[in-house]
Write an enzyme that holds these catalytic residues in place. Structure first.
Site, PDB file in Angstrom:
ATOM      1  N   ASP A 188       0.844  -1.189   0.000  1.00  0.00           N
ATOM      2  CA  ASP A 188       0.000   0.000   0.000  1.00  0.00           C
ATOM      3  C   ASP A 188       0.881   1.240   0.000  1.00  0.00           C
ATOM      4  OD1 ASP A 188       0.550   0.753   2.888  1.00  0.00           O
ATOM      5  OD2 ASP A 188      -0.363  -1.217   3.199  1.00  0.00           O
ATOM      6  N   GLU A 215      22.218 -22.548 -17.692  1.00  0.00           N
ATOM      7  CA  GLU A 215      21.373 -21.654 -16.885  1.00  0.00           C
ATOM      8  C   GLU A 215      22.187 -20.460 -16.392  1.00  0.00           C
ATOM      9  OE1 GLU A 215      17.990 -24.501 -14.877  1.00  0.00           O
ATOM     10  OE2 GLU A 215      20.065 -24.793 -14.231  1.00  0.00           O
TER      11      GLU A 215
END
Ligand code: DGJ
Length: 733
Positions: A535, A615
């Site tokens: 928020d 990777e």
């Protein structure tokens, strides 16, 4: 620009593209006249039609005039008890048990800049970028006063509203509700509401619903803003979309219980209210005391959601976030949570750090499990001292070894919580929120500390400061892994227990502020089981918040794109994790995972010691790419081009640099078919007159062409493939 017209009895606020107007009706009732696209010269008094319907009450000070009822007038701040039967912002009780306030305009002031309310987070602006209008209202019977504050940041089309309730009655007043903002639309229209709902691991999913008669409410009574409903919401015209139509956004600068409600009344007028949830709220104001509500950020766009979001992104970055990290690129980090969970020691962390160095990662974050006795989630919370059985030699040598590799160090805390199996609980059982005589609700096997208590906060500050001073720590992840229940504080008398929820939040803010004052360069990442406290209030303290415990790239598309409606991309904690994903079991290509994490702070959360060479090569490329484009990602404008909700075939978004010379477009295919297909995306935010070279296409097109005719994107045979296009204006190639 704030314009006061004493003759027309109006208060008008102009921002770049919006106008907000209030006026004084009979007997100085402050009415809302208009909020929408900018109109410079209008007097919107004509839109407010005084109406008295059957069963409408006439306020005492207007009777016998039968023209005005507060039940029908669009009001700037609605009150309970005296004839306005719609949702109220203020409900107050006096010593004789009576309730109600007939608020009438008394005076106003205008000042430069925007100031942050004491003890709360807030939007700030200096004299060059903002101004503030304060309107004083009074109930003449009791002397109760309400000061409505309107902070204006013109450049970003925002008006920041709050209310201050001042007890000048000579007696005690009890507030049963004190919301921050009321927004009445007197002109009926077909409007939708757009909310961002969810749950733990699936936060901020967008939902659009037509407003109809009745009350549509989202809220939280969980003590935190919650995963379930985010305190950012929008109301929009039925025809509004990303680039067209009127939409209004309301963002609550608060991290606790809230309510946001839209009501379509008997006249088909719409009333929006937002503020602290009245349930469980009861605040005593002694004579002379004031209650400051948290702020609500209001914004309007007449050109759809895209403009609304970008205004909010700028406002939050430039006028709400603080500290050195609000503009700086955060370090690329690796967090050990999904790599090890509780099962690690100093050697394991060092091994991860070695691999991290090798692929270009800049910081290691040690997550839950380093303190007290904490080998699972049953024990240890509150004991903020290093577990030297796990980290042999303590924290400092580990941080120094890792610094020797060239990596910064970050650490996890969950300050607001306590395990019953902890030294802290054994010493201070009354520090936990529990109700005497009642077996408390446990969640994640833990209890919540009473953050309204100064002694609890002092303990936490000292314990955290000791750890943070003990080694060179650059970053803190501030977690909160359950919601509040059994809300009762041993420090407050029975008639003040209704203050605990709000005092809890004020206590959290106080502790955050103390930590940041002591460690001003610290990068804080907020977290609450992922994005359960995402928020505007938290963003005042932590410029980034872990978006979700769901790290699956496909799930993250809706979570992050949903979040982007109200919050800047820079604020979204986002990491690449292992496949199959620990939460969903889904496998997605590493490239797609990287491209999705780049719509955020970017980092890794997997065991780097278990990677293949391929990777690692791909990760090195990703980190290089992120570093190359981080300015664009952190400061560029953001455009959602295709949403993954419903049967969307792909998700697509783009960043455009402030000077419009560069853009980055990412597209993730969600559904691929046997035959190749393509879709044409109309780009946004480019300079129509510039020629852009598109790297993957190996051709150039004008901004005008790309925005009008679009760019074809082809799918290819793979699961969840992603494509990233870099666009550069011809004169910058
Ligand atoms: C919840 C967070 O969202 C996770 O990332 C992790 O930090 C755990 N808590 C640790 O308990």
């Amino acid at each position: 620009m704030i314009c006061i017209d004493t003759e027309k009895r109006s208060f008008t606020i102009h921002t770049n593209t919006t106008t907000y107007q209030m006026g004084l009706a009979r007997n100085n009732i402050l009415v809302h006249r208009y909020y929408g696209a900018r109109v410079d010269d209008a007097d919107f008094g004509y839109l407010v039609l005084p109406l008295v319907l059957g069963f409408s009450g006439i306020p005492g000070d207007l009777f016998p005039d039968q023209r005005y009822s507060e039940d029908a007038l669009p009001l700037e701040y609605s009150t309970f008890g005296l004839g306005d039967y719609r949702e109220s912002c203020l409900d107050c009780e006096y010593e004789n048990g009576s309730r109600g306030a007939s608020l009438r305009y008394v005076s106003h002031t205008v000042r430069t800049g925007l100031t942050v309310p004491t003890g709360l987070p807030g939007v700030y602006a200096d004299a060059d970028t903002g101004e503030t209008l304060e309107i004083l209202l009074r109930d003449s019977t009791t002397g109760l006063e309400v000061v409505l504050e309107y902070g204006v940041v013109e450049k970003y089309d925002t008006i920041v509203r709050s209310a201050r309730i001042c007890n000048r009655t000579g007696e005690k007043v009890i507030l049963h509700r004190a919301l921050s903002c009321c927004l009445d639309f007197s002109v009926p229209d077909d409007r939708d509401t757009v909310i961002f709902y969810g749950k733990h691991t699936q936060e901020r999913t967008m939902q659009r619903t037509p407003l109809s008669h009745g009350k549509f409410r989202i809220d939280s009574t969980r003590g935190a803003s919650s995963h379930q409903y985010n305190p950012f919401w929008m109301v929009c015209d039925r025809n509004a979309d990303e680039t067209h139509g009127s939409c209004w956004g309301l963002s609550f600068v608060y991290s606790g219980n809230f309510v946001a409600q839209a009501e379509l009344d008997q006249l088909s007028q719409t009333r929006l209210v937002m503020g602290i949830h009245p349930q469980g709220f009861r605040w005593t104001l002694e004579d002379g005391e004031e209650f400051q509500t948290p702020q609500v950020i209001l914004t309007h766009s007449a050109a759809g959601f895209d403009a609304l979001s970008n205004n909010l992104h700028h406002l939050i970055r430039e006028h709400l976030m603080r500290g050195p990290w609000r503009f700086r690129r955060p370090p690329v980090l690796v967090n050990n949570w999904e790599a090890t969970y509780f099962n690690f020691d100093e050697e394991k962390l060092f091994a991860i750090a070695q691999q991290a160095r090798d692929i270009g990662i800049e910081m290691l974050v040690m997550d839950d499990g380093w303190f007290g006795i904490r080998n699972n989630d049953w024990t240890g919370l509150g004991d903020w001292f290093v577990n030297e059985t796990k980290l042999k030699g303590g924290l400092k040598p580990l941080v120094e070894r890792i610094a020797g590799l060239g990596l910064k160090f970050g650490i996890w805390f969950e300050p607001e919580m306590i395990s019953e199996d902890s030294d802290l609980f054994r010493a201070h059982p009354d520090w936990a929120l529990t109700i005497p005589g009642r077996v408390p609700v446990r969640s994640r096997k833990q209890l919540v500390l009473d953050m309204s208590r100064a002694d609890v906060r002092d303990y936490l500050f000292d314990a955290m400061a000791k750890i943070l001073h003990s080694a060179d720590i650059s970053y803190v992840k501030w977690d909160m892994n359950r919601h509040l229940s059994d809300v009762w504080s041993a420090m407050l008398p029975s008639d003040r227990q209704g203050e605990v929820y709000h005092r809890y939040v004020l206590g959290v803010y106080d502790l955050l502020e103390r930590v940041l004052t002591e460690f001003p360069d610290l990068l804080l990442e907020g977290c609450s089981g992922g994005g359960g406290r995402f928020d505007a209030g938290m963003l005042y303290y932590s410029p980034q918040i872990w978006c979700s415990d769901n790290t699956d790239a496909v799930s993250r598309l809706s979570i992050q794109l949903g979040t982007s409606f109200g919050y800047p991309i820079k604020s979204m904690g986002s990491h690449v994790s292992v496949c199959p994903n620990h939460g969903t079991g889904r496998t997605t290509p590493l490239k797609t995972r990287g491209d999705v994490a780049m719509m955020g702070t970017f980092g890794y959360e997997l065991d780097l010691c278990k990677l293949s060479e391929d990777e690692k090569t791909e990760m090195r490329r990703q980190i290089e790419q992120y570093k190359q484009f981080s300015d664009l990602i952190c400061t560029g404008d953001f455009h959602r081009l295709a949403l993954p909700f419903g049967d969307g075939r792909c998700a697509a978004w783009m960043f455009v640099s402030p000077d419009k010379r560069e853009a980055l477009l990412t597209c993730v295919w969600l559904h691929v078919e046997c035959d190749l297909h393509q879709l044409v995306l109309k780009l946004r935010g480019l300079d129509p007159d510039k020629q852009y070279y598109i790297d993957l296409k190996k051709y150039s097109l004008s901004g005008r062409t790309l925005m009008t005719a679009g760019l074809p994107i082809r799918s290819f045979k793979a699961e969840y493939p992603s494509l990233v296009y870099h666009l550069k204006a011809a004169d910058t190639i």
